[in-house]
Design a protein around this motif. Structure first.
Motif, PDB file in Angstrom:
ATOM      1  N   ILE A 148       0.824  -1.212   0.000  1.00  0.00           N
ATOM      2  CA  ILE A 148       0.000   0.000   0.000  1.00  0.00           C
ATOM      3  C   ILE A 148       0.858   1.262   0.000  1.00  0.00           C
ATOM      4  O   ILE A 148       0.338   2.360  -0.173  1.00  0.00           O
ATOM      5  N   HIS A 149       2.177   1.119   0.160  1.00  0.00           N
ATOM      6  CA  HIS A 149       3.067   2.262   0.324  1.00  0.00           C
ATOM      7  C   HIS A 149       3.557   2.765  -1.036  1.00  0.00           C
ATOM      8  O   HIS A 149       4.254   2.040  -1.759  1.00  0.00           O
ATOM      9  N   GLU A 150       3.227   3.989  -1.368  1.00  0.00           N
ATOM     10  CA  GLU A 150       3.589   4.524  -2.677  1.00  0.00           C
ATOM     11  C   GLU A 150       5.102   4.578  -2.872  1.00  0.00           C
ATOM     12  O   GLU A 150       5.617   4.209  -3.926  1.00  0.00           O
ATOM     13  N   GLU A 151       5.842   5.053  -1.862  1.00  0.00           N
ATOM     14  CA  GLU A 151       7.289   5.224  -2.029  1.00  0.00           C
ATOM     15  C   GLU A 151       7.995   3.899  -2.213  1.00  0.00           C
ATOM     16  O   GLU A 151       8.880   3.762  -3.073  1.00  0.00           O
ATOM     17  N   ALA A 152       7.628   2.907  -1.424  1.00  0.00           N
ATOM     18  CA  ALA A 152       8.267   1.599  -1.561  1.00  0.00           C
ATOM     19  C   ALA A 152       7.901   0.947  -2.887  1.00  0.00           C
ATOM     20  O   ALA A 152       8.726   0.263  -3.513  1.00  0.00           O
ATOM     21  N   SER A 153       6.676   1.164  -3.340  1.00  0.00           N
ATOM     22  CA  SER A 153       6.256   0.619  -4.638  1.00  0.00           C
ATOM     23  C   SER A 153       7.071   1.251  -5.765  1.00  0.00           C
ATOM     24  O   SER A 153       7.497   0.564  -6.705  1.00  0.00           O
ATOM     25  N   TYR A 154       7.290   2.540  -5.667  1.00  0.00           N
ATOM     26  CA  TYR A 154       8.107   3.227  -6.671  1.00  0.00           C
ATOM     27  C   TYR A 154       9.552   2.724  -6.617  1.00  0.00           C
ATOM     28  O   TYR A 154      10.210   2.583  -7.652  1.00  0.00           O
ATOM     29  N   LYS A 155      10.025   2.430  -5.419  1.00  0.00           N
ATOM     30  CA  LYS A 155      11.378   1.885  -5.276  1.00  0.00           C
ATOM     31  C   LYS A 155      11.513   0.571  -6.040  1.00  0.00           C
ATOM     32  O   LYS A 155      12.541   0.320  -6.683  1.00  0.00           O
ATOM     33  N   GLN A 165      15.452  -5.547 -15.582  1.00  0.00           N
ATOM     34  CA  GLN A 165      14.277  -6.387 -15.766  1.00  0.00           C
ATOM     35  C   GLN A 165      13.088  -5.539 -16.215  1.00  0.00           C
ATOM     36  O   GLN A 165      12.929  -4.394 -15.777  1.00  0.00           O
ATOM     37  N   ARG A 166      12.255  -6.086 -17.068  1.00  0.00           N
ATOM     38  CA  ARG A 166      11.014  -5.403 -17.452  1.00  0.00           C
ATOM     39  C   ARG A 166      10.021  -5.601 -16.310  1.00  0.00           C
ATOM     40  O   ARG A 166       9.582  -6.718 -16.031  1.00  0.00           O
ATOM     41  N   GLY A 167       9.654  -4.514 -15.665  1.00  0.00           N
ATOM     42  CA  GLY A 167       8.789  -4.604 -14.501  1.00  0.00           C
ATOM     43  C   GLY A 167       7.460  -3.911 -14.706  1.00  0.00           C
ATOM     44  O   GLY A 167       7.408  -2.779 -15.199  1.00  0.00           O
ATOM     45  N   LEU A 168       6.396  -4.581 -14.344  1.00  0.00           N
ATOM     46  CA  LEU A 168       5.067  -3.992 -14.282  1.00  0.00           C
ATOM     47  C   LEU A 168       4.684  -3.982 -12.810  1.00  0.00           C
ATOM     48  O   LEU A 168       4.537  -5.050 -12.191  1.00  0.00           O
ATOM     49  N   VAL A 169       4.556  -2.795 -12.254  1.00  0.00           N
ATOM     50  CA  VAL A 169       4.490  -2.648 -10.802  1.00  0.00           C
ATOM     51  C   VAL A 169       3.264  -1.841 -10.402  1.00  0.00           C
ATOM     52  O   VAL A 169       2.944  -0.830 -11.036  1.00  0.00           O
ATOM     53  N   GLY A 170       2.624  -2.263  -9.329  1.00  0.00           N
ATOM     54  CA  GLY A 170       1.485  -1.509  -8.834  1.00  0.00           C
ATOM     55  C   GLY A 170       1.493  -1.336  -7.334  1.00  0.00           C
ATOM     56  O   GLY A 170       1.944  -2.212  -6.587  1.00  0.00           O
ATOM     57  N   LYS A 171       1.014  -0.177  -6.900  1.00  0.00           N
ATOM     58  CA  LYS A 171       0.708   0.062  -5.491  1.00  0.00           C
ATOM     59  C   LYS A 171      -0.629  -0.610  -5.198  1.00  0.00           C
ATOM     60  O   LYS A 171      -1.611  -0.422  -5.903  1.00  0.00           O
ATOM     61  N   VAL A 172      -0.675  -1.413  -4.153  1.00  0.00           N
ATOM     62  CA  VAL A 172      -1.865  -2.194  -3.836  1.00  0.00           C
ATOM     63  C   VAL A 172      -2.890  -1.326  -3.095  1.00  0.00           C
ATOM     64  O   VAL A 172      -2.530  -0.533  -2.223  1.00  0.00           O
ATOM     65  N   ARG A 185      -3.515  -1.001   6.081  1.00  0.00           N
ATOM     66  CA  ARG A 185      -4.559  -0.675   5.112  1.00  0.00           C
ATOM     67  C   ARG A 185      -4.376   0.772   4.695  1.00  0.00           C
ATOM     68  O   ARG A 185      -3.657   1.544   5.342  1.00  0.00           O
ATOM     69  N   ASP A 186      -5.019   1.146   3.612  1.00  0.00           N
ATOM     70  CA  ASP A 186      -4.977   2.540   3.190  1.00  0.00           C
ATOM     71  C   ASP A 186      -5.677   3.411   4.224  1.00  0.00           C
ATOM     72  O   ASP A 186      -6.633   2.986   4.888  1.00  0.00           O
ATOM     73  N   LYS A 187      -5.212   4.639   4.351  1.00  0.00           N
ATOM     74  CA  LYS A 187      -5.788   5.568   5.323  1.00  0.00           C
ATOM     75  C   LYS A 187      -7.282   5.733   5.102  1.00  0.00           C
ATOM     76  O   LYS A 187      -8.074   5.708   6.037  1.00  0.00           O
ATOM     77  N   ASP A 188      -7.678   5.913   3.863  1.00  0.00           N
ATOM     78  CA  ASP A 188      -9.088   6.008   3.481  1.00  0.00           C
ATOM     79  C   ASP A 188      -9.156   5.861   1.959  1.00  0.00           C
ATOM     80  O   ASP A 188      -8.126   5.797   1.275  1.00  0.00           O
ATOM     81  N   LEU A 193      -6.890   6.242  -3.683  1.00  0.00           N
ATOM     82  CA  LEU A 193      -7.021   6.597  -5.097  1.00  0.00           C
ATOM     83  C   LEU A 193      -6.026   7.679  -5.488  1.00  0.00           C
ATOM     84  O   LEU A 193      -5.428   7.626  -6.577  1.00  0.00           O
ATOM     85  N   GLU A 194      -5.815   8.657  -4.611  1.00  0.00           N
ATOM     86  CA  GLU A 194      -4.848   9.716  -4.903  1.00  0.00           C
ATOM     87  C   GLU A 194      -3.438   9.154  -5.006  1.00  0.00           C
ATOM     88  O   GLU A 194      -2.675   9.533  -5.910  1.00  0.00           O
ATOM     89  N   ASP A 195      -3.076   8.250  -4.097  1.00  0.00           N
ATOM     90  CA  ASP A 195      -1.745   7.644  -4.136  1.00  0.00           C
ATOM     91  C   ASP A 195      -1.567   6.788  -5.385  1.00  0.00           C
ATOM     92  O   ASP A 195      -0.480   6.746  -5.984  1.00  0.00           O
ATOM     93  N   THR A 196      -2.624   6.092  -5.790  1.00  0.00           N
ATOM     94  CA  THR A 196      -2.557   5.278  -7.006  1.00  0.00           C
ATOM     95  C   THR A 196      -2.326   6.155  -8.230  1.00  0.00           C
ATOM     96  O   THR A 196      -1.475   5.848  -9.080  1.00  0.00           O
ATOM     97  N   GLU A 197      -3.050   7.253  -8.318  1.00  0.00           N
ATOM     98  CA  GLU A 197      -2.886   8.146  -9.464  1.00  0.00           C
ATOM     99  C   GLU A 197      -1.506   8.788  -9.465  1.00  0.00           C
ATOM    100  O   GLU A 197      -0.865   8.915 -10.515  1.00  0.00           O
ATOM    101  N   SER A 198      -1.034   9.179  -8.295  1.00  0.00           N
ATOM    102  CA  SER A 198       0.304   9.752  -8.192  1.00  0.00           C
ATOM    103  C   SER A 198       1.355   8.738  -8.643  1.00  0.00           C
ATOM    104  O   SER A 198       2.299   9.078  -9.377  1.00  0.00           O
TER     105      SER A 198
END
Length: 461
Positions: A148-155, A165-172, A185-188, A193-198
């Motif tokens: 669920i963590h945007e920064e770690a997902s981006y890492k 490696q060809r990576g397809l990555v998503g924030k859960v 869990r997500d804060k709300d 949704l905002e973190d996913t779009e970012s």
């Protein structure tokens, strides 16, 4: 004066060797001593067999210009594998507690571990080790659940980019207050949704710099972990950005039953109603898909990530993968780390064949062979499993990968059958290449994979 091959100026390297590639799920190409001519973008722009008129001249020019890389005796070329279902943060618990029910496994082990990825240093340590391990096992493309963590997902996306490696990555996304633990869990819904779009925007900014490609993915963990509002918002983001989507779908008795009770319909129909089934969607497991669900997948172009090892532990059933493929549904393979304990797609190939045979033959020995066997033909061959691991995976992601053919990326693994301490039982120089192909799939270990290529670049192992 010898005339130069007119397209050789576009070539940066030529690989020579014997390889294998899928034509279809039932048929492979045996590519004996072929030349693969690769351009600066890592694409195969010409593939020549020894009978082609330009073969010898191309080979000579490649030698003269130091562009030739020739496989040694006993070495063979396979396409790089495409793993369509990896829980990257779970790498640290692989091989742990696979004898307990799924819900207990998630609550006791998985969610506490994933919650630790709010620490970027910890994330980098785990993700770096994982990507190195997958590449060493011949996995050139990975479809990743992060956390669920945007920064770690981006890492994780950055690490895939850096290591080649060809990576397809998503924030859960996990925003349902009742179905997710308070500590993870997500804060709300709004924040999720905002973190996913970012995250999507950041990966799209990173994309132009990466030769082999990194891609953002929209990931509702599964329907039970998300509110209706989150599912609706993720569907809107899917339409807005035209990106890949992945989730779990009808994995187990519990999930399938929960969704049916909550919505009055199966997972597939719920996901489709929210706009989450597209031609860039890959749904993992799908063990309890109905025929109508499978036809919805076919219509939408949505693929199944078949995870035979984790299904044996947690899915409560064997998916009739052959039937769904014959329906016209795209199929790829997933290791499902860490519900699947092994990072090697080779193990997924082998288990896919084994599980399909058990489904066809039946497992209850108290019944007669006729009574315990299924009425349909469920078994798949190793050729079909190989197709799912390569060409099928590429089709599932709508990317030109998974085949050793022209206009596809040169993603490949070199298998050495004579590696000390892991040599294969090939004692006859005239052994049919089709038999050797089968031995490669059943017997290859990490030690046999001597080099891995992604988008025409050799990965440093």
């Amino acid at each position: 004066m010898r005339t130069k091959v007119r397209w050789m100026d576009k070539i940066v390297k030529v690989i020579k060797g014997t390889g294998f590639s899928s034509i279809s799920a039932q048929e492979i190409e045996i590519l004996e001593q072929y030349l693969y001519c690769i351009d600066k973008n890592g694409m195969i722009i010409k593939r020549l067999n020894p009978s082609d008129s330009q073969y010898n001249q191309t080979l000579q020019e490649a030698k003269e210009t130091n562009k030739l890389i020739a496989l040694e005796e006993g070495q063979y070329l396979l396409p790089g594998f495409i793993d369509l279902h990896i829980h990257a943060p779970q790498w640290g618990q692989s091989g742990t507690a696979l004898d307990i029910p799924l819900h207990q496994w998630l609550d006791t082990y998985t969610f506490p571990l994933e919650s630790k990825f709010n620490d970027n240093m910890f994330a980098e340590k785990v993700y770096s080790h994982l990507v190195d391990t997958l590449l060493a096992h011949g996995t050139t493309t990975g479809l990743y659940f992060a956390t669920i963590h945007e920064e770690a997902s981006y890492k994780l996306a950055e690490i895939c980019a850096k290591k080649g490696q060809r990576g397809l990555v998503g924030k859960v996304v996990m925003d349902d207050l009742e179905q997710n633990p308070e500590y993870y869990r997500d804060k709300d819904t709004k924040t999720a949704l905002e973190d996913t779009e970012s995250f999507i925007k950041r990966i799209k900014t990173l994309q132009p710099e990466i030769k082999q490609g990194v891609y953002p993915v929209i990931i509702p963990r599964f329907v039970p972990s998300c509110t209706d509002q989150a599912l609706e918002g993720l569907g809107e983001l899917t339409a807005k950005y035209d990106v890949h989507v992945t989730s779990h779908c009808s994995e187990s008795d519990w999930e399938h039953g929960y969704v049916k009770e909550r919505f009055g319909k199966n997972d597939a129909q719920v996901l489709n109603d929210y706009g989450l089934l597209t031609d860039k969607s890959v749904m993992a497991h799908c063990n309890f898909l109905s025929d109508a669900d499978a036809l919805t997948f076919k219509k939408q172009g949505t693929a199944i990530a078949h995870c035979p090892i984790s299904n044996a532990y947690f899915a409560n059933g064997v998916i009739p993968i052959k039937k769904f493929h014959e329906f016209g549904v795209e199929i790829g393979l997933g290791t499902d780390l860490s519900g699947g304990f092994d990072p090697s797609v080779y193990s997924a190939i082998r288990q896919a064949v084994i599980s399909s045979r058990m489904l066809e033959d039946g497992v209850d020995t108290s019944k007669s062979p006729i009574e315990r066997s299924t009425t349909d033909k469920s078994r798949i061959t190793v050729k079909e499993a190989f197709y799912f691991a390569t060409a099928g995976g590429g089709e599932s992601l709508s990317l030109p990968i998974g085949r050793l053919v022209e206009n596809y990326a040169f993603d490949a693994q070199v298998i050495d059958t004579r590696t000390p301490n892991a040599s294969m039982p090939i004692f006859n120089d005239s052994e049919p290449l089709e038999d050797i192909f089968q031995k490669l799939l059943y017997l290859t270990k990490r030690e046999n994979i001597t080099s891995v290529w992604v988008q025409g670049e050799k990965i440093q192992k």
